[in-house]
Design a protein around this motif. Structure first.
Motif, PDB file in Angstrom:
ATOM      1  N   ALA A   1      95.255  76.435 -36.976  1.00  0.00           N
ATOM      2  CA  ALA A   1      94.260  75.315 -37.034  1.00  0.00           C
ATOM      3  C   ALA A   1      92.779  75.807 -36.827  1.00  0.00           C
ATOM      4  O   ALA A   1      91.738  75.329 -37.057  1.00  0.00           O
ATOM      5  CB  ALA A   1      94.582  74.233 -36.517  1.00  0.00           C
ATOM      6  N   LYS A   2      92.869  77.260 -36.171  1.00  0.00           N
ATOM      7  CA  LYS A   2      91.692  77.709 -35.806  1.00  0.00           C
ATOM      8  C   LYS A   2      91.467  78.887 -36.664  1.00  0.00           C
ATOM      9  O   LYS A   2      92.290  79.629 -36.719  1.00  0.00           O
ATOM     10  CB  LYS A   2      91.712  78.132 -34.257  1.00  0.00           C
ATOM     11  N   LEU A   3      90.084  79.159 -37.169  1.00  0.00           N
ATOM     12  CA  LEU A   3      90.056  80.249 -38.064  1.00  0.00           C
ATOM     13  C   LEU A   3      89.239  81.309 -37.276  1.00  0.00           C
ATOM     14  O   LEU A   3      89.003  82.286 -37.700  1.00  0.00           O
ATOM     15  CB  LEU A   3      89.079  79.798 -39.528  1.00  0.00           C
ATOM     16  N   SER A   4      88.385  81.145 -36.473  1.00  0.00           N
ATOM     17  CA  SER A   4      87.750  82.063 -35.553  1.00  0.00           C
ATOM     18  C   SER A   4      88.683  82.791 -34.617  1.00  0.00           C
ATOM     19  O   SER A   4      89.322  82.141 -33.726  1.00  0.00           O
ATOM     20  CB  SER A   4      86.521  81.604 -34.713  1.00  0.00           C
ATOM     21  N   LEU A   5      88.702  84.185 -34.794  1.00  0.00           N
ATOM     22  CA  LEU A   5      89.453  84.743 -33.839  1.00  0.00           C
ATOM     23  C   LEU A   5      89.093  85.896 -32.893  1.00  0.00           C
ATOM     24  O   LEU A   5      89.673  86.081 -31.835  1.00  0.00           O
ATOM     25  CB  LEU A   5      90.704  85.346 -34.639  1.00  0.00           C
ATOM     26  N   LYS A   6      87.687  86.312 -33.154  1.00  0.00           N
ATOM     27  CA  LYS A   6      87.153  87.027 -32.210  1.00  0.00           C
ATOM     28  C   LYS A   6      86.028  86.464 -31.237  1.00  0.00           C
ATOM     29  O   LYS A   6      85.765  85.213 -31.717  1.00  0.00           O
ATOM     30  CB  LYS A   6      86.342  88.269 -32.889  1.00  0.00           C
ATOM     31  N   TRP A   7      85.713  86.806 -30.361  1.00  0.00           N
ATOM     32  CA  TRP A   7      84.602  86.127 -29.178  1.00  0.00           C
ATOM     33  C   TRP A   7      83.506  85.662 -30.028  1.00  0.00           C
ATOM     34  O   TRP A   7      82.848  84.773 -29.334  1.00  0.00           O
ATOM     35  CB  TRP A   7      84.840  86.923 -28.089  1.00  0.00           C
ATOM     36  N   TRP A   8      83.003  86.671 -30.626  1.00  0.00           N
ATOM     37  CA  TRP A   8      81.634  86.348 -31.438  1.00  0.00           C
ATOM     38  C   TRP A   8      81.621  85.560 -32.689  1.00  0.00           C
ATOM     39  O   TRP A   8      80.638  85.476 -33.264  1.00  0.00           O
ATOM     40  CB  TRP A   8      81.120  87.781 -31.585  1.00  0.00           C
ATOM     41  N   GLU A   9      82.830  85.202 -33.083  1.00  0.00           N
ATOM     42  CA  GLU A   9      83.071  84.138 -34.351  1.00  0.00           C
ATOM     43  C   GLU A   9      82.873  82.741 -33.959  1.00  0.00           C
ATOM     44  O   GLU A   9      83.334  82.354 -32.761  1.00  0.00           O
ATOM     45  CB  GLU A   9      84.175  84.544 -35.064  1.00  0.00           C
ATOM     46  N   PHE A  10      82.403  82.050 -34.861  1.00  0.00           N
ATOM     47  CA  PHE A  10      82.523  80.231 -34.676  1.00  0.00           C
ATOM     48  C   PHE A  10      82.787  79.927 -35.761  1.00  0.00           C
ATOM     49  O   PHE A  10      82.520  80.232 -36.923  1.00  0.00           O
ATOM     50  CB  PHE A  10      80.805  79.888 -34.294  1.00  0.00           C
TER      51      PHE A  10
END
Length: 404
Positions: free
Chosen positions: A223-232
């Motif tokens: 359900a979540k597409l951001s996987l890196k800390w700097w992605e939103f």
């Protein structure tokens, strides 16, 4: 009467200024994007979250008004895209249909596939099938967008037709064109998924998080597409908000790689852990391949002062492979494979890394092998990696045996 008509045509019933019209257009198109990414994509196509019936119906109603898309058709086409990705059966792959074709004619490709009854029957299961869906949303698909046209013109006058045109083009341009086209052609890749998916931007704002397309193809049921800390992922932000008020419940999230002590032996538990973390492992492997190629380039350039023709040719071969070396072999065409093979012939270390990568992938791609056979295969791979004398392989083996 004529003055009244001209006043309405020029200003509409609301007499809204330009900035209010722009704001209205942006808000309505953004709600449409949220409906597509949260309802159609994540909830319906991939079942990655459950939505409250009231929220589901709002999104269905809104999409009927602003897009005319039928839930079953959209879901079926998207599921087929994942099942047949980058093949001739993919409804909208730029690999097989051409990037310009998908960018400029993405909505036409969608409409053509929506008439394929075999696609709808095979991939459209589990979508809403109530009275409203059968008699209104599916049967009267274009009446909804007609109502929006009337409302826009009444509110804003003649300029309302332009507002409506923007609303109607928003999904075909951004979703059918940019995501289905650019999302499989240009951008950056966090993971070596077995397709050409790319993250168009690290900040998923404009298209509701769908910009993070490589992340999605790696973990399609998340359900979540951001996987890196700097992605939103703004779509995930809306899901969190709906969850907070009890209107949504995520069912699946991407796994997080955890590192513990190095295990002395490969057992069945480690085998399962490695398979679960294979995307993290292969992403690290891709980075090591890039580093190895860069090191080889530096080595050849350092010795290039002799200016031998052989050295010059070797550097050219390595440079040609820089943007291909980390990609999965299955995603390369014949010409690109030849470039990678030529680079491998110039460097024993790169050749070893490439061959060992294919051997490692066999751990989770050998569907006919038993768990014990896979465990033995993985243990043998680790032994060969640690005895190879190549620092990158030794580090990868240690990483592998450290997954918790």
């Amino acid at each position: 009467m004529l003055d009244g008509f001209l006043s309405w045509a020029g200003h509409g019933l609301l007499h809204a200024g330009a900035w209010r019209i722009v704001l209205y257009t942006l808000v309505t198109t953004h709600i449409t994007i949220v409906a597509v990414t949260v309802f159609l994509h994540r909830s319906q196509a991939h079942r990655s979250l459950d939505l409250h019936p009231a929220v589901m119906h709002f999104f269905r109603f809104w999409l009927w008004l602003t897009t005319g898309m039928v839930t079953k058709e959209w879901v079926a086409i998207h599921r087929k895209h994942h099942a047949k990705c980058e093949t001739v059966d993919d409804p909208h792959s730029p690999v097989t249909k051409g990037i310009s074709n998908v960018l400029l004619r993405g909505s036409e490709l969608y409409r053509a596939e929506s008439k394929n009854q075999e696609t709808l029957a095979k991939f459209g299961h589990g979508t809403p099938d109530d009275w409203l869906e059968r008699h209104v949303y599916s049967r009267l698909a274009w009446q909804g967008v007609g109502l929006v046209l009337i409302a826009d013109v009444l509110m804003f006058g003649a300029i309302g037709a332009t507002v409506w045109a923007v609303q109607m083009l928003w999904i075909p341009v951004w979703a059918a064109g940019v995501i289905n086209g650019l999302g499989h052609w240009w951008g950056y890749r966090n993971y070596a998924s077995r397709d050409t998916s790319h993250n168009v931007l690290p900040w998923g704002l404009i298209i509701g998080g769908e910009e993070l397309h490589n992340n999605h193809h790696t973990y399609p049921t998340s359900a979540k597409l951001s996987l890196k800390w700097w992605e939103f992922d703004i779509g995930w932000a809306y899901i969190c908000l709906l969850s907070w008020v009890g209107l949504a419940k995520p069912r699946k999230l991407p796994p997080k790689a955890r590192i513990g002590a190095v295990r002395p032996h490969v057992d069945l538990a480690l085998l399962q852990t490695v398979i679960a973390n294979r995307y993290d492992l292969m992403a690290r492997y891709a980075r090591e391949l890039k580093r190895a190629l860069h090191a080889e380039l530096q080595r050849t350039e350092a010795s290039a002062r002799a200016q031998s023709a052989a050295r010059s040719g070797q550097r050219a071969v390595l440079r040609a492979a820089r943007h291909l070396i980390a990609r999965e072999r299955e995603t390369l065409d014949a010409r690109s494979r030849a470039v990678v093979d030529a680079a491998a012939q110039t460097s024993p270390a790169i050749d070893k890394l490439l061959r060992m990568r294919e051997d490692l992938k066999a751990v989770w791609e050998q569907s006919s092998a038993s768990a014990e056979q896979l465990r033995q295969h993985l243990q043998d791979w680790c032994h060969r990696a640690e005895q190879s004398g190549i620092a990158a392989l030794q580090g990868l083996s240690l990483r592998l045996r450290s997954y918790a």
